[in-house]
Design a protein around this motif. Structure first.
Motif, short mmCIF file in Angstrom:
data_model
loop_
_atom_site.label_atom_id
_atom_site.label_comp_id
_atom_site.label_asym_id
_atom_site.label_seq_id
_atom_site.Cartn_x
_atom_site.Cartn_y
_atom_site.Cartn_z
N ARG A 6 0.84 -1.19 0.00
CA ARG A 6 0.00 0.00 0.00
C ARG A 6 0.88 1.25 0.00
O ARG A 6 2.07 1.19 0.31
CB ARG A 6 -0.97 0.00 1.17
N CYS A 7 0.24 2.37 -0.32
CA CYS A 7 0.96 3.65 -0.32
C CYS A 7 0.99 4.22 1.10
O CYS A 7 0.37 3.69 2.01
CB CYS A 7 0.30 4.62 -1.30
N LEU A 8 1.69 5.32 1.26
CA LEU A 8 1.85 5.91 2.60
C LEU A 8 0.52 6.27 3.25
O LEU A 8 0.30 6.01 4.42
CB LEU A 8 2.76 7.15 2.49
N CYS A 9 -0.41 6.86 2.50
CA CYS A 9 -1.70 7.28 3.09
C CYS A 9 -2.69 6.12 3.15
O CYS A 9 -3.79 6.27 3.69
CB CYS A 9 -2.28 8.46 2.32
N GLU A 10 -2.32 4.98 2.56
CA GLU A 10 -3.09 3.74 2.58
C GLU A 10 -4.37 3.80 1.75
O GLU A 10 -5.20 2.90 1.83
CB GLU A 10 -3.38 3.28 4.02
N ALA A 11 -4.54 4.87 0.96
CA ALA A 11 -5.72 4.93 0.09
C ALA A 11 -5.60 3.94 -1.06
O ALA A 11 -6.59 3.40 -1.54
CB ALA A 11 -5.89 6.35 -0.44
N ILE A 12 -4.36 3.72 -1.52
CA ILE A 12 -4.13 2.78 -2.62
C ILE A 12 -3.51 1.51 -2.06
O ILE A 12 -2.51 1.57 -1.35
CB ILE A 12 -3.21 3.38 -3.69
N PHE A 72 2.06 7.04 -9.24
CA PHE A 72 2.25 7.41 -7.84
C PHE A 72 0.90 7.83 -7.25
O PHE A 72 -0.04 8.15 -7.99
CB PHE A 72 3.28 8.54 -7.69
N CYS A 73 0.81 7.82 -5.94
CA CYS A 73 -0.44 8.18 -5.27
C CYS A 73 -0.63 9.69 -5.35
O CYS A 73 0.25 10.45 -4.93
CB CYS A 73 -0.44 7.71 -3.82
N SER A 74 -1.77 10.13 -5.86
CA SER A 74 -2.03 11.56 -6.01
C SER A 74 -2.29 12.24 -4.67
O SER A 74 -2.27 13.46 -4.57
CB SER A 74 -3.22 11.79 -6.94
N VAL A 75 -2.51 11.46 -3.61
CA VAL A 75 -2.74 12.04 -2.28
C VAL A 75 -1.41 12.19 -1.53
O VAL A 75 -1.07 13.27 -1.06
CB VAL A 75 -3.72 11.16 -1.46
N CYS A 76 -0.66 11.09 -1.40
CA CYS A 76 0.53 11.11 -0.55
C CYS A 76 1.84 11.09 -1.32
O CYS A 76 2.91 11.25 -0.73
CB CYS A 76 0.49 9.95 0.44
N GLY A 77 1.79 10.87 -2.64
CA GLY A 77 3.01 10.93 -3.45
C GLY A 77 3.84 9.66 -3.46
O GLY A 77 4.93 9.65 -4.04
ZN LIG Z 1 -1.39 7.46 -0.84
#
Ligand SMILES: [Zn+2]
Ligand SMILES: [Zn+2]
Length: 143
Positions: A6-12, A72-77
């Motif tokens: 998962r990405c840093l913000c966990e949205a993805i 890349f995640c558009s929220v957390c990069g």
């Molecule tokens: Zn993210």
């Protein structure tokens, strides 16, 4: 084998079904800038191994060169998969986002000619100026 990440913000979040292909530490200047780090540790998989579990709509895409799309995640990069327009079945996975041990480890350092001057290679792994094997042979799909 099933891997998750998962990405840093966990949205993805995503799942990878089956084993990763050979793992490389890529020292090219694009990976260094992309990750803000000495290198990108990455492996190749086939597209059918990858499932986006949540947040696929939040992916941003950047054409880093002809035929190469970085996501890349558009929220957390967080840096996520690479896609190759000239080889649509191939996906590049960053190992940093994985939540399990993938069962194997980096086998070589690649694009070492672009290595950060402040980073010393001490892992004893083979060093290559580019891909040691053809990009279309880096996949290995045993599950
Ligand atoms: Zn993210
Ligand atoms: Zn690279």
């Amino acid at each position: 084998m099933k891997l998750t990440g998962r990405c840093l913000c966990e949205a993805i979040s995503y799942e990878i079904d089956g084993s990763l292909g050979p793992i490389f530490n890529c020292h090219c200047s694009k990976c260094r800038r992309w990750h803000g780090a000495a290198f990108r540790t990455r492996a190749s998989i086939t597209k059918s191994q990858l499932t986006w579990v949540t947040g696929e709509h939040l992916l941003s895409r950047f054409n880093s060169s002809d035929n190469v799309v970085k996501t890349f995640c558009s929220v957390c990069g967080s840096n996520l998969m690479s896609f190759y327009e000239n080889d649509p079945d191939l996906v590049g996975v960053p190992l940093g986002g994985l939540e399990q041990h993938p069962g194997s480890a980096p086998i070589a350092n690649i694009f070492v000619g672009s290595k950060a001057p402040w980073y010393e290679l001490t892992d004893g792994l083979p060093q290559y100026q580019e891909w040691p094997i053809s990009e279309s042979n880096v996949r290995e799909t045993k599950s």
